[in-house]
Design a protein around this motif. Sequence first.
Motif, PDB file in Angstrom:
ATOM      1  N   GLY A 162      71.151  37.279  37.335  1.00 38.49           N
ATOM      2  CA  GLY A 162      70.595  37.214  35.994  1.00 38.49           C
ATOM      3  C   GLY A 162      70.469  35.772  35.556  1.00 38.49           C
ATOM      4  O   GLY A 162      70.817  34.833  36.292  1.00 38.49           O
ATOM      5  N   GLU A 163      70.022  35.579  34.329  1.00 40.27           N
ATOM      6  CA  GLU A 163      69.727  34.236  33.837  1.00 40.27           C
ATOM      7  C   GLU A 163      70.945  33.323  33.798  1.00 40.27           C
ATOM      8  O   GLU A 163      70.841  32.134  34.089  1.00 40.27           O
ATOM      9  N   ASP A 164      72.100  33.873  33.476  1.00 39.05           N
ATOM     10  CA  ASP A 164      73.288  33.037  33.346  1.00 39.05           C
ATOM     11  C   ASP A 164      73.776  32.521  34.699  1.00 39.05           C
ATOM     12  O   ASP A 164      74.016  31.333  34.875  1.00 39.05           O
ATOM     13  N   LEU A 165      73.876  33.410  35.664  1.00 35.15           N
ATOM     14  CA  LEU A 165      74.316  32.965  36.997  1.00 35.15           C
ATOM     15  C   LEU A 165      73.254  32.112  37.680  1.00 35.15           C
ATOM     16  O   LEU A 165      73.583  31.186  38.432  1.00 35.15           O
ATOM     17  N   ALA A 166      71.984  32.386  37.416  1.00 37.52           N
ATOM     18  CA  ALA A 166      70.921  31.544  37.975  1.00 37.52           C
ATOM     19  C   ALA A 166      71.074  30.103  37.474  1.00 37.52           C
ATOM     20  O   ALA A 166      70.930  29.153  38.236  1.00 37.52           O
ATOM     21  N   PHE A 167      71.396  29.958  36.179  1.00 38.62           N
ATOM     22  CA  PHE A 167      71.628  28.617  35.657  1.00 38.62           C
ATOM     23  C   PHE A 167      72.814  27.965  36.365  1.00 38.62           C
ATOM     24  O   PHE A 167      72.752  26.788  36.730  1.00 38.62           O
ATOM     25  N   CYS A 168      73.891  28.712  36.538  1.00 35.19           N
ATOM     26  CA  CYS A 168      75.076  28.161  37.204  1.00 35.19           C
ATOM     27  C   CYS A 168      74.746  27.675  38.613  1.00 35.19           C
ATOM     28  O   CYS A 168      75.193  26.605  39.027  1.00 35.19           O
TER      29      CYS A 168
END
Length: 185
Positions: A162-168
């Motif tokens: 998802g967007e949060d882990l992709a950012f990480c």
Amino acid sequence: MKLLVGIPSLDFVHVDFVECLTRLIQRLKDDGVDFDVWICKGTLAHVARDKVACKAINEGYTHVLWLDADMIFSPDVLDDLRFCGKDFVTGLACSRRPPFVLCVFNHISDEKGCIAYKMADVPDEAFEIQGCGFACVLISVEILKAVMTRYKTCFLPMKIYGEDLAFCVRARELGYRIFCEPTVR
């Protein structure tokens, strides 16, 4: 510090969240923090998060405190996250649906997915992690700038993230470290 409290919300915010946000705003005012609150509403999570990131970058904020609109938190959340002195730090939050697991990950890979910390394995002091959900995250805008510059997006989901882990994943590829402050829950 010039702080943007960024709150992505598709539609409604929970009343308990509003109560927590009200107490946080009063605390920030009492402490003399230069801040704004923006509830970015009515769009997909990754689009809302990218809008908040762009606002923070373009309007000269130094940090973003990300809060999900269904979380409850202490009015001391900013102080507690700043206490460990890291540029990218999260608190402990659980998934929204059963099985309720911590959204703090000690392993992220394309082959095996994500492995979340178990509560029994969480240290008492701030510790480095591989990734996190963005329910409650304090991050330096410099990291957002670097990720946006390199990838032209911060939060576009990846094939299995998802967007949060992709950012990480993107931030770690650029050499940034992510921490968890376990006193923030």
